[in-house]
Scaffold this active site. Structure first.
Site, PDB file in Angstrom:
ATOM      1  N   MET A   1      27.323 -26.314-125.874  1.00  0.00           N
ATOM      2  CA  MET A   1      25.834 -25.749-125.777  1.00  0.00           C
ATOM      3  C   MET A   1      25.938 -24.499-126.123  1.00  0.00           C
ATOM      4  O   MET A   1      26.849 -23.853-126.287  1.00  0.00           O
ATOM      5  CB  MET A   1      25.305 -26.263-124.373  1.00  0.00           C
ATOM      6  CG  MET A   1      25.067 -27.761-124.172  1.00  0.00           C
ATOM      7  SD  MET A   1      24.252 -28.070-122.641  1.00  0.00           S
ATOM      8  CE  MET A   1      25.457 -27.357-121.383  1.00  0.00           C
ATOM      9  N   CYS A   2      24.467 -24.221-126.124  1.00  0.00           N
ATOM     10  CA  CYS A   2      24.459 -22.608-126.703  1.00  0.00           C
ATOM     11  C   CYS A   2      24.621 -21.739-125.490  1.00  0.00           C
ATOM     12  O   CYS A   2      24.917 -22.135-124.355  1.00  0.00           O
ATOM     13  CB  CYS A   2      22.925 -22.753-126.983  1.00  0.00           C
ATOM     14  SG  CYS A   2      22.460 -23.882-128.295  1.00  0.00           S
ATOM     15  N   GLN A   3      24.405 -20.362-125.657  1.00  0.00           N
ATOM     16  CA  GLN A   3      24.342 -19.384-124.542  1.00  0.00           C
ATOM     17  C   GLN A   3      23.342 -18.481-124.606  1.00  0.00           C
ATOM     18  O   GLN A   3      22.772 -18.223-125.882  1.00  0.00           O
ATOM     19  CB  GLN A   3      25.960 -18.625-124.689  1.00  0.00           C
ATOM     20  CG  GLN A   3      26.936 -19.509-124.143  1.00  0.00           C
ATOM     21  CD  GLN A   3      27.914 -18.792-123.527  1.00  0.00           C
ATOM     22  OE1 GLN A   3      27.961 -17.579-123.248  1.00  0.00           O
ATOM     23  NE2 GLN A   3      29.284 -19.240-123.552  1.00  0.00           N
ATOM     24  N   ILE A  78      22.945 -17.452-128.915  1.00  0.00           N
ATOM     25  CA  ILE A  78      23.735 -17.862-129.894  1.00  0.00           C
ATOM     26  C   ILE A  78      24.122 -19.474-129.735  1.00  0.00           C
ATOM     27  O   ILE A  78      24.142 -20.255-128.884  1.00  0.00           O
ATOM     28  CB  ILE A  78      25.243 -17.224-129.718  1.00  0.00           C
ATOM     29  CG1 ILE A  78      25.656 -17.255-128.270  1.00  0.00           C
ATOM     30  CG2 ILE A  78      25.211 -15.852-130.240  1.00  0.00           C
ATOM     31  CD1 ILE A  78      27.148 -16.894-128.180  1.00  0.00           C
ATOM     32  N   ASN A 108      18.970 -23.334-123.662  1.00  0.00           N
ATOM     33  CA  ASN A 108      20.467 -23.530-123.621  1.00  0.00           C
ATOM     34  C   ASN A 108      20.432 -24.798-122.803  1.00  0.00           C
ATOM     35  O   ASN A 108      19.995 -25.087-121.660  1.00  0.00           O
ATOM     36  CB  ASN A 108      21.250 -22.571-122.846  1.00  0.00           C
ATOM     37  CG  ASN A 108      22.450 -23.211-122.427  1.00  0.00           C
ATOM     38  OD1 ASN A 108      23.271 -24.174-122.822  1.00  0.00           O
ATOM     39  ND2 ASN A 108      23.123 -22.643-121.494  1.00  0.00           N
TER      40      ASN A 108
END
Length: 259
Positions: A1-3, A78, A108
Site C-alpha cells: 500500500m501507499c505511505q 508515495i 493509504n
C-alpha cells in the site's frame, strides 16, 4: 500500500529532512514506485507538486528536497497503485475548494467495498478509491454546512461520522487539511511525533542523515510529524490507535475520537 507523511506546526517550517527519508521509500528502500505528491499550504494558497514517476527518480522530488518551502501544513504521499493506473490524475494529494478554502487529502489503504456515489458538487477526476472517498467527505461536509466552515466542535463530529462510514469499506488511513486544521485518521498504521524544546538531533531510518534541530529552531517552535511508519530511529514515535481521528493545530493534537 501507499505511505503518508504530514507536518503541522506553529510557525512555517520546511520539511526537507523528513521528506528526504520519505522520498527514499518511493523506490529505494521500499516499493512505492507508482507516483508521489506533496502539498504545502501557504496562507490561503496551496502549492502542490505531483509526479507519476517514482519519488526516488523524480526531478520534481529532487526540486522539493532542495527547495526549503516553509509551511504550517504539509501533506505528502508515495503511491503503490491498486485502484487506478499509474497516471498523474491518480497521484495524491488531491485538492478541492470548500467554503472558500483549499482542502488537500491523501489516503493509504484499499477501499475495496466502496460504492461510487456521484455527488452534486464533487466528483473524482481519476480512478482511485481515494479520490472518491475525498469527494464523499467534502460532499458530506458541504451538505451539513452549506455556507461557511463551522467551529471545530461542530465540524469534527460530522467528519468523524463520514470517516467511520467510509472505513467500513476497507483500510482508510488518511491525512486531510484546509490550512487551518490538520486531520489524521488511522485504520491500521499511522504514527506521529511532536518536536519541541529542548530540541535534539534526529537520524533518518532510510538515509544516513542526521539533523540537530537545536541549531535550526527557536525555543517556542513546535512541529508535529505524522507518518505511516517512523522516519527516525532515535526518537520515540506515538502510534495512533486504529479508529482514531486526530486533529492537530499549531503542532499539537487538539482532540481525538477513538472507537
Amino acid at each position: 500500500m501507499c505511505q503518508l507523511l504530514g507536518m503541522n506546526c506553529n510557525v512555517p517550517t520546511d520539511i526537507c529532512f523528513s521528506f528526504e527519508g520519505f522520498a527514499a521509500r518511493g523506490g529505494k528502500t521500499d516499493e512505492h514506485r507508482d507516483g508521489w505528491g506533496i502539498a504545502f499550504f501557504e496562507g490561503l494558497g496551496c502549492r502542490i507538486f505531483l509526479d507519476e514517476k517514482p519519488a526516488i527518480a523524480s526531478p520534481v522530488a529532487e526540486l522539493v528536497q532542495r527547495y526549503p518551502i516553509k509551511s504550517k501544513h504539509v501533506i505528502a504521499h508515495i503511491r503503490k497503485a491498486t485502484h487506478g493506473g499509474i497516471a498523474l490524475e491518480n497521484c495524491h494529494p488531491f485538492q478541492r475548494e470548500l467554503w472558500g478554502r483549499y482542502w488537500a487529502f491523501a489516503h493509504n489503504g484499499n477501499l475495496d467495498n466502496l460504492v461510487y456515489e456521484p455527488g452534486t458538487y464533487y466528483r473524482p477526476v481519476g480512478q482511485t478509491d481515494s479520490e472518491q472517498a475525498f469527494c464523499r467527505i467534502l460532499e458530506t461536509l458541504r451538505q451539513h454546512f452549506p455556507l461557511e466552515k463551522p467551529p471545530l466542535d461542530q465540524l469534527y463530529p460530522v467528519l468523524n461520522s463520514i470517516t467511520q462510514v467510509l472505513a467500513t469499506a476497507g483500510i482508510f488511513n488518511y491525512l486531510l487539511s484546509d490550512g487551518e486544521h490538520f486531520f489524521a485518521h488511522c485504520t491500521t498504521k499511522l504514527c506521529y511525533i511532536v518536536r519541541r524544546s529542548p530540541f535534539a538531533a534526529a537520524h533518518l531510518i532510510d538515509e544516513d542523515v542526521t539533523v540537530d534541530f537545536q541549531e535550526l529552531t527557536c525555543p517556542s517552535d513546535r512541529v508535529a510529524i505524522i507518518a505511516t511508519t517512523p522516519l527516525t530511529d532515535n526518537e520515540i514515535w506515538t502510534m495512533i490507535s486504529p479508529g482514531e481521528l486526530l486533529v492537530f493545530q499549531d503542532g499539537i493534537p487538539l482532540m481525538q475520537y477513538s472507537e
